[in-house]
Write a protein that holds these residues in place. Structure first.
Motif, PDB file in Angstrom:
ATOM      1  N   PRO A   1       0.814  -1.231   0.000  1.00  0.00           N
ATOM      2  CA  PRO A   1       0.000   0.000   0.000  1.00  0.00           C
ATOM      3  C   PRO A   1       0.848   1.282   0.000  1.00  0.00           C
ATOM      4  N   ILE A   2       2.170   1.170  -0.231  1.00  0.00           N
ATOM      5  CA  ILE A   2       3.022   2.372  -0.121  1.00  0.00           C
ATOM      6  C   ILE A   2       2.573   3.463  -1.095  1.00  0.00           C
ATOM      7  N   LEU A   3       2.247   3.071  -2.333  1.00  0.00           N
ATOM      8  CA  LEU A   3       1.868   4.083  -3.319  1.00  0.00           C
ATOM      9  C   LEU A   3       0.576   4.775  -2.897  1.00  0.00           C
ATOM     10  N   LYS A   4      -0.369   3.971  -2.430  1.00  0.00           N
ATOM     11  CA  LYS A   4      -1.652   4.532  -2.005  1.00  0.00           C
ATOM     12  C   LYS A   4      -1.443   5.547  -0.872  1.00  0.00           C
ATOM     13  N   TRP A   5      -0.646   5.153   0.141  1.00  0.00           N
ATOM     14  CA  TRP A   5      -0.414   6.046   1.273  1.00  0.00           C
ATOM     15  C   TRP A   5       0.374   7.285   0.856  1.00  0.00           C
ATOM     16  N   THR A   6       1.392   7.092   0.022  1.00  0.00           N
ATOM     17  CA  THR A   6       2.214   8.241  -0.368  1.00  0.00           C
ATOM     18  C   THR A   6       1.367   9.240  -1.151  1.00  0.00           C
ATOM     19  N   ASN A   7       0.516   8.734  -2.049  1.00  0.00           N
ATOM     20  CA  ASN A   7      -0.358   9.641  -2.799  1.00  0.00           C
ATOM     21  C   ASN A   7      -1.317  10.388  -1.867  1.00  0.00           C
ATOM     22  N   ARG A   8      -1.853   9.677  -0.911  1.00  0.00           N
ATOM     23  CA  ARG A   8      -2.777  10.339   0.028  1.00  0.00           C
ATOM     24  C   ARG A   8      -2.028  11.410   0.820  1.00  0.00           C
ATOM     25  N   GLN A   9      -0.812  11.061   1.325  1.00  0.00           N
ATOM     26  CA  GLN A   9      -0.012  12.035   2.082  1.00  0.00           C
ATOM     27  C   GLN A   9       0.302  13.249   1.208  1.00  0.00           C
ATOM     28  N   GLY A  10       0.676  12.971  -0.047  1.00  0.00           N
ATOM     29  CA  GLY A  10       1.039  14.056  -0.960  1.00  0.00           C
ATOM     30  C   GLY A  10      -0.136  14.970  -1.254  1.00  0.00           C
ATOM     31  N   GLU A  11      -1.311  14.369  -1.475  1.00  0.00           N
ATOM     32  CA  GLU A  11      -2.503  15.183  -1.770  1.00  0.00           C
ATOM     33  C   GLU A  11      -2.879  16.069  -0.588  1.00  0.00           C
ATOM     34  N   LEU A  12      -2.888  15.472   0.612  1.00  0.00           N
ATOM     35  CA  LEU A  12      -3.239  16.250   1.804  1.00  0.00           C
ATOM     36  C   LEU A  12      -2.209  17.351   2.061  1.00  0.00           C
ATOM     37  N   MET A  13      -0.933  17.009   1.862  1.00  0.00           N
ATOM     38  CA  MET A  13       0.136  17.989   2.077  1.00  0.00           C
ATOM     39  C   MET A  13      -0.013  19.166   1.104  1.00  0.00           C
ATOM     40  N   CYS A  14      -0.246  18.864  -0.173  1.00  0.00           N
ATOM     41  CA  CYS A  14      -0.315  19.942  -1.173  1.00  0.00           C
ATOM     42  C   CYS A  14      -1.551  20.815  -0.959  1.00  0.00           C
ATOM     43  N   LYS A  15      -2.637  20.167  -0.550  1.00  0.00           N
ATOM     44  CA  LYS A  15      -3.850  20.936  -0.248  1.00  0.00           C
ATOM     45  C   LYS A  15      -3.532  21.947   0.857  1.00  0.00           C
ATOM     46  N   LYS A  16      -2.829  21.471   1.861  1.00  0.00           N
ATOM     47  CA  LYS A  16      -2.481  22.339   2.987  1.00  0.00           C
ATOM     48  C   LYS A  16      -1.473  23.417   2.559  1.00  0.00           C
ATOM     49  N   LEU A  17      -0.487  23.012   1.765  1.00  0.00           N
ATOM     50  CA  LEU A  17       0.514  23.984   1.284  1.00  0.00           C
ATOM     51  C   LEU A  17      -0.163  25.099   0.486  1.00  0.00           C
TER      52      LEU A  17
END
Lengths: 412, 412
Positions: free
Chosen positions: A59-75
């Protein structure tokens, strides 16, 4: 977002193992070009079986994409002036590869790249290997750095928000343990081990993992007994111990019965948490040893504080992303590469003294210096920012044995 | 103020070495009762020669007394309510010994003891050995804890003031290095090494030293490249590396010429700073390797911030020196000692169920339980406060292999 990655599907397992087994930054084998592929092929069925048992893939890709999306939304909210922000996943041994990520960024017209290692603690085998892959790509693809400014986050083991995330994950599990034995529960921080040979060479990973552990226990106000243990040893050579399973066994022998395992060196679920910790230790070994409670703290995954942590790290790097005096340090080292004066530092920045390089070219192997100059132009003379942290990285610059110099040797 | 100590005069060297070589917490030798004294005798002349070269003896006592005096002066100012305060030096291998300190405190009518390890990072071989010596004394001297309340400071590797002290010591040396090479100076944190066997057993020392290093570099805002290396290996068995001298040699081979050595695991000057770092490395090895600058940061010694650091630590411990739920953790472990219910926890504190102990006595070896109960009475039932920190110490309580249980085994 740099990480090793993991096979999403069972038919990716062989190529994934092949990538690991032939990466000399990750593992050194005798006659590696023959032995590496042989081991990869031989281990494929057993590793496929394990991925089968955790749902058919990593599930690394799934988690990394989720982390990236949430991070960019916040950024996009907290750092409008540097936006819009977009995340790219850059895996080392499986698609999307580092090269894919760089190509995609180039095609998207990205102006500023933050090469962000998702390993909080630096090891030559993990972050080091990925940064070397970036340097290799830059060496082979002239101009890649010309249209993009580069910053680096290569280690963040003492990040206070990260410590809060782990502390919260531990508290959640402690609360699931009956009150009468809660205070007698041992917190076992478990990190992927590494060969003793790497420890003895000065790989900074054990120290940095240790510092994260101390930060987390400070955050928890040292509420429980704890220890740092090591998992996932492979092969016949000696690795750093004590090993997670042997430590559990030894504690149980001494009468201890309640444990929480904490994956302290990885930010999302992967085969070593879902299979090794959950199935092999918490389920199988726990049953065998007759423990009372053996729970596993979740990886940071999409914990809101973890999104805050990675957002803060990127925001800080975007803000401080100007070449400072630290860059000169790298230049100084390049200048001294094999005793040859190859670049000069001007007040405005860095310049390649073309004449001198020409002279050198005549004197020395032509291809070698063309490559060297290409990389130096790309990385130093243009828009690449080397962070303070990269500069101190023993693997990238400082620890002479396998440092920046090693990169230079590989490239040249 | 607990430390290993060092011989002030040359005629103390033999007994000092004998103490080290026969302490199984410090070193494990085959047929130790014979081999230990033999090695001590054989090594005496060469060690005497080294002490001769640094002025005829160790300055540890001088520095510890100075630190203690300054600390107590400050404590009398900032923590009047817990005063008056007096320091006692408690060395492990040379006078004033731990036993001397306890006797002196008893004679002085001390009400509250803070057993303060002067090793910031905990190792079974150093702090662990000294705390075991205290437990041994308590086991042999009934009532010693009755007139004194005991608190413990057993580790303080992430103390922020300590990090500031080391950072300041490093800045002082950096400023002595010519500006043009200052930024290319490598900060080499050098700590006393330990056998790999101890690392593999889970001794917390390498992690805790690593965490101090990260704290200091954070404090310095990562101004320079750095690495953690290890010194003072003895004997033929493998020890934790990379070693300080070999690292220096490797860096010089790669073209590095400027270094600062930082003794990160000791708070005052001693033979390993004054002889090994200053004479053997900075002078002799530096000359041999042809370095430009090879400087050594001073130990904390009487740095004003260091006095603040140790004052704060003691003040915090005096304030929080009440038996809390953590103490129950120790009791829980004692209760489970060899599966025997030996103490009970009441709301008011801890009580030995005398009847049950009597029953046990009849069932089991009499002396063993008399000793055990004596220690438990002294340590638990009376006025001894076991700090949170001691509780997590892998060597004292938690790491089953050589923990509190080990103490109990020794005592019983």
């Amino acid at each position: 977002m740099i990480n090793m990655g993991g096979p999403e599907k069972l038919d990716q397992v062989h190529d994934y193992l092949l990538g690991i087994m032939t990466d000399r930054d990750m593992i050194q084998l005798p006659v590696q070009s023959k032995l590496g592929p042989w081991i990869a092929k031989r281990r494929t069925p057993e590793v496929q079986k394990k991925y089968g048992e955790i749902g058919g893939g990593s599930p690394i890709l799934k988690w990394t994409n989720r982390q990236g999306e949430l991070m960019c939304k916040k950024l996009n909210e907290v750092s409008k002036e540097t936006g819009p922000h977009k995340h790219y996943v850059a895996f080392r041994y499986v698609t999307p590869f580092i090269d894919d990520a760089i190509e995609a960024m180039k095609n998207d017209g990205v102006e500023h790249v933050v090469a962000f290692s998702q390993y909080p603690q630096y090891s030559c085998a993990t972050s080091g290997s990925s940064f070397n892959a970036i340097f290799d790509y830059a060496a082979k693809n002239k101009g890649i750095a010309e249209s993009m400014k580069w910053s680096v986050i290569d280690r963040w083991s003492t990040n206070s928000l990260l410590a809060k995330v782990f502390a919260d994950r531990i508290r959640t599990e402690l609360n699931q343990i009956p009150e009468d034995v809660r205070h007698d529960t041992i917190i076992l921080f478990s990190a992927h081990s590494l060969p003793l040979k790497a420890v003895q060479r000065g790989d900074p990973y054990p120290s940095e993992v240790g510092s994260t552990v101390q930060m987390v226990m400070n955050e928890l106000n040292h509420c429980n007994p704890f220890n740092l243990v090591w998992q996932s040893k492979v092969g016949p050579l000696p690795w750093l111990g004590p090993f997670t399973d042997e430590a559990l066994e030894a504690y149980v022998k001494k009468g201890k019965k309640n444990f929480i395992l904490v994956p302290i060196a990885f930010v999302n679920e992967h085969i070593e948490t879902l299979h090794e910790l959950d199935i092999e230790y918490c389920h199988d070994l726990g049953k065998k040893l007759g423990v009372q409670n053996l729970r596993r703290a979740a990886a940071p995954n999409d914990h809101p504080l973890f999104i805050d942590a990675i957002t803060d790290l990127v925001q800080q790097r975007l803000k401080s992303a100007a070449p400072g005096f630290q860059l000169q340090l790298v230049v100084q080292q390049l200048k001294e590469f094999e005793g040859k004066q190859l670049v000069s530092v001007t007040k405005e920045g860095l310049e390649l003294p073309e004449d001198e390089v020409e002279t050198k070219k005549r004197e020395e192997d032509k291809t070698k210096y063309e490559n060297l100059c290409k990389v130096m132009k790309d990385i130093l003379d243009k828009k690449v920012v080397v962070s303070n942290r990269l500069v101190e990285s023993p693997c990238c610059v400082v620890t002479s044995q396998y440092g920046w110099t090693a990169n230079m040797e590989r490239i040249s």
